[in-house]
Design a protein around this motif. Structure first.
Motif, short mmCIF file in Angstrom:
data_model
loop_
_atom_site.label_atom_id
_atom_site.label_comp_id
_atom_site.label_asym_id
_atom_site.label_seq_id
_atom_site.Cartn_x
_atom_site.Cartn_y
_atom_site.Cartn_z
N LYS A 186 -13.03 -0.16 16.15
CA LYS A 186 -11.96 0.97 15.96
C LYS A 186 -12.25 1.22 14.26
CE LYS A 186 -7.66 1.87 16.28
NZ LYS A 186 -7.86 3.58 16.66
N GLU B 170 -11.54 1.92 10.92
CA GLU B 170 -10.40 1.27 9.95
C GLU B 170 -9.95 2.02 8.75
OE1 GLU B 170 -12.75 -2.36 9.02
OE2 GLU B 170 -12.60 -1.72 6.79
N LEU B 171 -10.72 3.34 8.50
CA LEU B 171 -10.13 4.05 7.47
C LEU B 171 -10.81 5.36 7.60
CD1 LEU B 171 -9.13 3.92 4.60
CD2 LEU B 171 -11.30 3.41 3.57
N VAL B 172 -9.95 6.48 7.37
CA VAL B 172 -10.36 7.64 7.20
C VAL B 172 -9.79 8.23 5.95
CG1 VAL B 172 -9.76 9.96 8.32
CG2 VAL B 172 -9.63 7.86 10.03
N HIS C 114 -14.21 -0.43 -3.91
CA HIS C 114 -13.65 -1.63 -3.19
C HIS C 114 -14.91 -2.47 -2.62
CE1 HIS C 114 -9.53 -0.24 -3.84
NE2 HIS C 114 -10.02 0.89 -3.74
N TYR C 115 -15.87 -2.12 -2.34
CA TYR C 115 -16.91 -2.90 -1.84
C TYR C 115 -18.25 -2.75 -2.18
CZ TYR C 115 -13.51 -3.13 2.36
OH TYR C 115 -12.46 -3.16 3.01
N SER D 15 -10.18 -6.21 5.25
CA SER D 15 -9.98 -5.15 4.52
C SER D 15 -10.09 -5.57 3.02
CB SER D 15 -9.06 -4.35 4.70
OG SER D 15 -8.03 -4.83 4.16
N CYS D 16 -10.51 -4.52 2.05
CA CYS D 16 -10.45 -5.05 0.70
C CYS D 16 -8.85 -5.05 -0.03
CB CYS D 16 -11.02 -3.87 -0.17
SG CYS D 16 -10.37 -2.07 0.37
N PHE D 17 -8.06 -4.53 1.26
CA PHE D 17 -6.59 -4.35 0.70
C PHE D 17 -5.83 -5.71 0.78
CE2 PHE D 17 -7.71 -0.46 2.86
CZ PHE D 17 -7.49 0.42 1.94
N ARG E 178 -3.08 11.91 18.36
CA ARG E 178 -3.39 11.66 16.78
C ARG E 178 -4.22 10.43 16.66
NH1 ARG E 178 -0.44 14.85 13.27
NH2 ARG E 178 -0.46 13.37 12.01
N LYS E 179 -4.78 10.05 15.35
CA LYS E 179 -5.66 8.92 15.17
C LYS E 179 -4.78 8.14 14.16
CE LYS E 179 -9.99 7.82 15.00
NZ LYS E 179 -10.10 6.92 16.11
N THR E 180 -5.09 6.97 14.20
CA THR E 180 -4.87 6.03 13.08
C THR E 180 -5.61 6.12 11.59
OG1 THR E 180 -4.08 4.36 14.65
CG2 THR E 180 -4.43 3.54 12.37
N GLU E 181 -5.05 6.30 10.66
CA GLU E 181 -5.88 6.85 9.76
C GLU E 181 -6.45 5.60 8.49
OE1 GLU E 181 -3.26 9.84 7.94
OE2 GLU E 181 -3.25 8.87 6.06
N LEU E 182 -5.44 4.36 8.92
CA LEU E 182 -5.63 3.29 8.05
C LEU E 182 -5.39 2.01 8.64
CD1 LEU E 182 -6.22 2.27 5.09
CD2 LEU E 182 -3.88 2.85 4.56
N VAL E 183 -6.26 0.94 8.56
CA VAL E 183 -5.79 -0.28 9.45
C VAL E 183 -5.95 -1.48 8.22
CG1 VAL E 183 -6.68 -2.19 10.76
CG2 VAL E 183 -6.89 0.19 11.55
N PHE F 217 0.76 -1.36 0.11
CA PHE F 217 -0.20 0.01 0.12
C PHE F 217 0.84 1.27 -0.12
CE2 PHE F 217 -2.38 3.45 1.60
CZ PHE F 217 -3.58 3.29 1.07
N ARG G 2 -18.50 -2.32 10.06
CA ARG G 2 -17.31 -1.79 10.29
C ARG G 2 -17.51 -0.21 9.90
NH1 ARG G 2 -15.07 -5.69 5.65
NH2 ARG G 2 -13.36 -4.21 5.69
N LYS H 152 -10.87 17.33 14.54
CA LYS H 152 -11.33 17.45 16.01
C LYS H 152 -12.44 18.74 16.16
CE LYS H 152 -7.29 15.49 17.86
NZ LYS H 152 -5.68 15.46 18.40
N ARG I 178 2.18 10.51 10.40
CA ARG I 178 0.70 10.00 10.33
C ARG I 178 0.85 8.29 10.77
NH1 ARG I 178 -0.26 11.77 4.27
NH2 ARG I 178 -2.11 10.50 4.43
N ILE J 91 -1.48 0.92 19.26
CA ILE J 91 -2.06 1.92 18.63
C ILE J 91 -2.58 2.70 19.89
CG2 ILE J 91 -4.18 2.60 17.50
CD1 ILE J 91 -3.83 -0.30 16.02
N PHE K 208 5.26 8.43 8.01
CA PHE K 208 4.56 7.44 8.60
C PHE K 208 5.13 6.63 9.61
CE2 PHE K 208 2.77 7.97 4.29
CZ PHE K 208 1.29 8.49 4.55
#
Lengths: 262, 262
Positions: free
Chosen positions: B178, B180-182, B84-85, A187-189, A177-182, A80, B144, B152, A144, A168, A118
């Motif tokens: 959580k 999973e995507l922002v 993707h979905y 996931s589709c990834f 701060r926040k996680t922007e991607l898991v 990714f 999800r 914020k 990030r 996390i 990142f």
């Protein structure tokens, strides 16, 4: 179960292994599928190991596998970043497997926390305070957050052990701060990486796993066939209590039972 | 500043508008760029409005714009889910703009919370308890979480007002799940959607915005030229105190100053 199936995607932990122990019949089932010409890939949310490490563990138990057939969340995170942020410098919070996987797939590692674009977070079961603090520094200086997965616990010898969600949580709480991607399953990834490796369509793919959310969820959402094994974290009762669209197509006591259908 | 530039990406809030007020010179600058044949798109983390609503606001102030030129986080979230979905059913927590944007771009809306595969969270400044609770229900029954953005606060007449991060926090805290995507800036999803609309390469693109993290961050990471305007949330001092690789290429007192370079 295998009608029109050209490829099988196996989850690893809870499906092929319980801890370090191979589940009975796993090797024989995989051998039989391979002998029939069915393509196989392994999809795991393990983000702290590399494809090579994962492959070595399978081979140690006599399973014929190629490193590229291991679709790990570490690998897919590297894919990714390489694809979407080719210039980015990455700082790792996790076991060394993730740190190996990144440059192998062309991702640049930052030399210092303050130079990271990142921070990639995964499980680190040998973590030191100084490593935790370096990830904090990188993040508070503007990096990030991406996580390989967000599992809360995994089973070890003692029972449930703290997993990626804990790391996390530490970094998010300390930095605001926040996680922007898991990246991990469902996931589709992960699904797209597996399908791209297998060169097949979702409809000709069967996913076999022990997690209703990660494995069956991934498969259902992509239009794959799905089989739940009861050697991990879900019971038959849980599976049957789900609404129809979330239920697995098949429930197997273990991977060994799949062999009967080959 | 505009040498080799074929397209300009404008942030909206803090760059073109302050609240509902058009920033002086915005229309004239955009008119001049358009007269020179430079392509223009607008990239905003606003996830609670639709492209049509955003476009109407620009047109109300005499700016010639097409709805498709508005690359909003609502729009890009819809693109992402559709791509993707494609089978997923979505439940919305947010103002009606997001709910309009989803089906417009081919995303299926769930009829009931319990039928949702995803909950998409954005700002909802007319939220009721029952709507918050429906999103909670959907999530606790297995949907999800995707967020259009994770800002914020945003500035309103009273000062800083609670933004999307507050809604995300509510649902995450109550369900233990959580996001999973922002999707929002500075993500690759926003950048790629803008570049795909503009049909141009990052190197021939200038991004103009008031946020060092969202706008300048997006541009730098993608290899665009970047210009910070001082009519929003960053000061010249802040910009200059950043390490070189995070600094904007240009600092403008406001969008009006850009006109001089056209």
């Amino acid at each position: 179960m295998l009608k029109d199936i050209e490829a099988v995607l196996f989850d690893i932990d809870g499906t092929i292994f319980q801890g370090d122990r191979l589940i009975e019949g796993a090797k024989e089932t995989i051998d039989a599928l391979q002998a029939k010409g069915i393509n196989i890939a392994y999809v795991s949310n393990r983000g702290n190991v590399s494809q090579q490490e994962g492959c070595n563990k399978l081979r140690l138990h006599g399973i014929k596998a190629d490193p590229a057939s291991l679709i790990l969340s570490s690998t897919v995170t590297a894919f990714f970043i390489k694809k979407h942020y080719p210039q980015a410098a990455v700082w790792i919070l996790g076991n060394k497997g993730l740190g190996e996987e990144m440059p192998r797939h062309g991702v640049l590692l930052a030399k210092k926390p303050e130079e990271a674009d990142f921070v990639v977070i995964t499980l680190h079961d040998e973590i030191t305070y100084s490593e935790l603090n370096d990830a904090f520094k990188a993040t508070s200086m503007g990096a990030r957050l991406i996580a390989t997965n967000a599992d809360k616990t995994y089973p070890n010898e003692d029972g449930a052990a703290i997993d990626v969600a804990g790391f996390i949580g530490a970094i998010e709480a300390a930095t605001g701060r926040k996680t922007e991607l898991v990246i991990g399953k469902p996931s589709c990834f992960m699904a797209e990486a597996a399908l791209s490796y297998l060169q097949t369509s979702p409809a000709s793919c069967l996913i076999v796993g022990d997690s209703l959310e990660s494995d069956i969820g991934l498969g259902r959402m992509q239009g794959m066939k799905t089989a739940l094994v009861l050697t991990g974290n879900a019971s038959k009762g849980e599976a049957e209590s789900l609404p129809a669209r979330r239920r697995p197509d098949f429930i197997l006591s273990s991977i060994a039972e799949l062999r009967r259908y080959v």
